[in-house]
Design an enzyme around this catalytic site. Sequence first.
Site, PDB file in Angstrom:
ATOM      1  CB  ALA A 102      -0.927   0.012   1.217  1.00  0.00           C
ATOM      2  CB  ALA A 158      -1.042   6.718   1.891  1.00  0.00           C
ATOM      3  CB  SER A 159      -0.283  11.623   0.592  1.00  0.00           C
ATOM      4  OG  SER A 159      -0.981  11.594   1.820  1.00  0.00           O
ATOM      5  CB  ILE A 160       2.027  10.557   5.132  1.00  0.00           C
ATOM      6  CG1 ILE A 160       1.137  11.799   5.086  1.00  0.00           C
ATOM      7  CG2 ILE A 160       3.084  10.683   6.227  1.00  0.00           C
ATOM      8  CD1 ILE A 160       1.867  13.088   4.872  1.00  0.00           C
ATOM      9  CB  ALA A 161       3.806   6.334   5.499  1.00  0.00           C
ATOM     10  CD  GLN A 162       6.616   3.406  -0.311  1.00  0.00           C
ATOM     11  OE1 GLN A 162       6.276   4.358  -1.012  1.00  0.00           O
ATOM     12  NE2 GLN A 162       7.495   2.509  -0.736  1.00  0.00           N
ATOM     13  CB  VAL A 163       2.122  -0.626   4.213  1.00  0.00           C
ATOM     14  CG1 VAL A 163       2.154  -1.914   5.034  1.00  0.00           C
ATOM     15  CG2 VAL A 163       1.445   0.489   5.000  1.00  0.00           C
ATOM     16  CE  LYS A 217       0.958   4.748   8.055  1.00  0.00           C
ATOM     17  NZ  LYS A 217      -0.304   5.055   8.771  1.00  0.00           N
ATOM     18  CG  ASP A 267      -9.136   7.612   8.082  1.00  0.00           C
ATOM     19  OD1 ASP A 267     -10.196   7.808   7.462  1.00  0.00           O
ATOM     20  OD2 ASP A 267      -8.050   7.371   7.532  1.00  0.00           O
TER      21      ASP A 267
END
Length: 311
Positions: free
Chosen positions: A137, A139-144, A158, A293
Amino acid sequence: MLLETLHVMRDISRLHEITSVFIRYGWGDIARRLGVIGVLERAGRILNRGEADEIIHLEPAIRVRRAMEDLGPTFVKLGQVLATRVDMFPPEWIIEFEKLQSEVPPVSFEALLPQLISALGASPLEIFNEVQTTPVAAASIAQVHLAQLKDGTEVVLKIRRPDIEQKIEADLRILAHIAQLLESELPEARRYQPVQGVAEFSRSLRRELDLAREARNIDRFAHNFAADETVLIPKVYWEWTSAVMNVQQRIVGIPGNNLAAVDAAGLDRKMLAAHGADAVLKMILIDGYFHADPHPGNVFYLPGNRLAMLD
């Protein structure tokens, strides 16, 4: 005022990028009214004010969403926040903002390595049995990334995107300056209180940059639900957790919106709904500390009609 001007001049390269996007998407007049174009021209920056017909004829909501995508993490996060403001925007705008919640292109693992080595004191390939270099995954801040501890435990890493903090700080300074200009120069914008909105957004985004803070939140949720066998909160592995990466127990389950898989697994929808409602009521009414969220990607259904809450 002098300090604000110095900040803008320090961020002149990023201001040039932002203003260029404004112009490309047809908001050159707004940039001009705010005096941003004048700042750049005095600094010797030349802006191409030509606007592509293909962009200028798009619906305004689509243009705003695409501009946010072009501008990167800070503006993508801002769009995600605006997606929740059904009190401010009509449905067609909310639909476009919601598209910003989709995954973004990942950073290569090689680009992540320098900050990981600095945080861990060694290569992650030495600390973990296995690390999947392709993220599951982004996203804008981090990835997994999936990984495995030396004892065979499956975990997720993360990882914050490299050099993102400096860019976001520059963006937040510029957003604060633009918000002040909006309130002073555009009377029609004052009802939306842009200065207050940017201040709240900045506080939230700075917290999100600290992945250790997120891990502390996870631990607090784990403590609050320790006696509830229907809810699983992932374990945090603090030995390898820092501001740029947190390491969590890997949880495999059915995503919250995959009802066909729920039925195929023989789970009880009503019982899952009841457990979810109980968890929400406990968070709000008893703990006073809630998951802000809980979208389908952050809620998994597990065997035994249990649920897991992530992020």
